[in-house]
Design a protein around this motif. Sequence first.
Motif, PDB file in Angstrom:
ATOM      1  N   LYS A 147      -1.613  -1.962  -4.337  1.00 29.00           N
ATOM      2  CA  LYS A 147      -2.330  -1.187  -3.353  1.00 29.00           C
ATOM      3  C   LYS A 147      -2.681  -2.224  -2.217  1.00 29.00           C
ATOM      4  O   LYS A 147      -3.013  -3.224  -2.421  1.00 29.00           O
ATOM      5  CB  LYS A 147      -3.361  -0.555  -4.345  1.00 29.00           C
ATOM      6  N   PHE A 148      -3.346  -1.446  -1.210  1.00 28.87           N
ATOM      7  CA  PHE A 148      -3.849  -2.242  -0.157  1.00 28.87           C
ATOM      8  C   PHE A 148      -5.204  -2.523  -0.802  1.00 28.87           C
ATOM      9  O   PHE A 148      -6.018  -1.801  -1.039  1.00 28.87           O
ATOM     10  CB  PHE A 148      -3.834  -1.516   0.965  1.00 28.87           C
ATOM     11  N   TRP A 187      -6.614  -5.845   5.657  1.00 30.97           N
ATOM     12  CA  TRP A 187      -6.072  -5.324   4.392  1.00 30.97           C
ATOM     13  C   TRP A 187      -4.944  -6.196   3.876  1.00 30.97           C
ATOM     14  O   TRP A 187      -4.012  -6.643   4.724  1.00 30.97           O
ATOM     15  CB  TRP A 187      -5.539  -3.706   4.761  1.00 30.97           C
ATOM     16  N   VAL A 227       2.458   6.130   3.706  1.00 32.01           N
ATOM     17  CA  VAL A 227       2.480   5.635   2.200  1.00 32.01           C
ATOM     18  C   VAL A 227       0.911   4.989   1.963  1.00 32.01           C
ATOM     19  O   VAL A 227       0.732   4.762   0.577  1.00 32.01           O
ATOM     20  CB  VAL A 227       3.301   4.236   1.876  1.00 32.01           C
ATOM     21  N   ALA A 228       0.054   5.030   2.904  1.00 29.18           N
ATOM     22  CA  ALA A 228      -1.340   4.644   2.705  1.00 29.18           C
ATOM     23  C   ALA A 228      -2.158   4.992   3.649  1.00 29.18           C
ATOM     24  O   ALA A 228      -1.683   4.905   5.029  1.00 29.18           O
ATOM     25  CB  ALA A 228      -1.190   3.116   2.249  1.00 29.18           C
ATOM     26  N   THR A 229      -3.276   5.110   3.491  1.00 36.35           N
ATOM     27  CA  THR A 229      -4.175   5.314   4.564  1.00 36.35           C
ATOM     28  C   THR A 229      -5.496   4.225   4.458  1.00 36.35           C
ATOM     29  O   THR A 229      -5.824   4.105   3.402  1.00 36.35           O
ATOM     30  CB  THR A 229      -5.145   6.872   4.255  1.00 36.35           C
ATOM     31  N   LEU A 230      -5.452   3.416   5.436  1.00 33.35           N
ATOM     32  CA  LEU A 230      -6.213   2.170   5.488  1.00 33.35           C
ATOM     33  C   LEU A 230      -7.698   2.547   5.792  1.00 33.35           C
ATOM     34  O   LEU A 230      -8.582   2.153   5.249  1.00 33.35           O
ATOM     35  CB  LEU A 230      -5.831   0.853   6.354  1.00 33.35           C
ATOM     36  N   TYR A 281      -2.653   4.232   9.347  1.00 28.84           N
ATOM     37  CA  TYR A 281      -1.864   4.746   8.359  1.00 28.84           C
ATOM     38  C   TYR A 281      -0.937   3.537   8.159  1.00 28.84           C
ATOM     39  O   TYR A 281      -0.482   2.885   9.290  1.00 28.84           O
ATOM     40  CB  TYR A 281      -1.425   6.269   8.771  1.00 28.84           C
ATOM     41  N   SER A 284     -10.669  -0.951  -2.435  1.00 27.74           N
ATOM     42  CA  SER A 284      -9.387  -0.705  -2.487  1.00 27.74           C
ATOM     43  C   SER A 284      -8.901   0.750  -1.823  1.00 27.74           C
ATOM     44  O   SER A 284      -9.457   1.554  -1.950  1.00 27.74           O
ATOM     45  CB  SER A 284      -9.105  -0.727  -4.038  1.00 27.74           C
ATOM     46  N   VAL A 285      -7.851   0.854  -1.266  1.00 34.95           N
ATOM     47  CA  VAL A 285      -7.326   2.070  -0.770  1.00 34.95           C
ATOM     48  C   VAL A 285      -5.863   2.551  -1.253  1.00 34.95           C
ATOM     49  O   VAL A 285      -5.212   1.656  -1.645  1.00 34.95           O
ATOM     50  CB  VAL A 285      -7.313   2.098   0.796  1.00 34.95           C
ATOM     51  N   TRP A 315      -1.575  -5.839   0.663  1.00 32.23           N
ATOM     52  CA  TRP A 315      -1.192  -5.540  -0.535  1.00 32.23           C
ATOM     53  C   TRP A 315      -0.945  -6.377  -1.541  1.00 32.23           C
ATOM     54  O   TRP A 315      -0.617  -7.517  -1.603  1.00 32.23           O
ATOM     55  CB  TRP A 315       0.465  -4.993  -0.105  1.00 32.23           C
ATOM     56  N   ASP A 330       4.595  -5.423   2.164  1.00 31.52           N
ATOM     57  CA  ASP A 330       4.610  -5.537   0.635  1.00 31.52           C
ATOM     58  C   ASP A 330       5.820  -6.680   0.089  1.00 31.52           C
ATOM     59  O   ASP A 330       6.126  -6.593  -1.042  1.00 31.52           O
ATOM     60  CB  ASP A 330       5.139  -4.309   0.054  1.00 31.52           C
TER      61      ASP A 330
END
Length: 194
Positions: free
Chosen positions: A181-182, A175, A128-131, A113, A193-194, A177, A88
């Motif tokens: 968002k990713f 992916w 912080v995110a699930t890809l 993740y 987008s995820v 940022w 990021d």
Amino acid sequence: MPELPTHHRAGPLHWIATASAMAAVIAAAGLLQPDPATGAPAAPSTAGNPGARSAPQEPAPDAHALTYPLACGTVAQLVTATAQGDLDGDGRPETVAAVRCDAGSGTPPHAIYVLTRAAAPGSAPRVVATLLDPARRQNATDLTVSDGRVTATLLGYSSRQMPRSDPDVKQLSKWRWVGGKFRQELTDSTARSV
């Protein structure tokens, strides 16, 4: 034939001086050793700005230090691959982890993740995110992070009738940022987008 000069025997004072000089050389050599090779880039120089301090590089989060939001029932969760990098642009590295249930047989689907360090020192990292959601029934290989982009090869199935041991769909997925968002870039030009 000229006569050779007489050789004088060295006295104790000579040997003490020689031993002291050798000890000083050895001690100096030990102090002047180069830093061990780490594969990490060199820290920026602060020679032009004596008041500046270079911040120590913060380690990436440990992918094995938390429980993931992956339902595995009575079997354990298994981290099969990790990659690290600043995703990021905040100067701190994140960790990307490919995780699946350790079923012992078969090919359970992966989840991917993104982890970051918790704000409190000593706290476990947090997701912080699930890809990649395991509900997509895909497996991830070749997980890498480069230039702020996560890349993985996703193996999947064209139908539910395909045996889990024989994926028949292969897709390179990336992916990045973007805008808080990713954003997933698929090789077939579709994006999500995820």
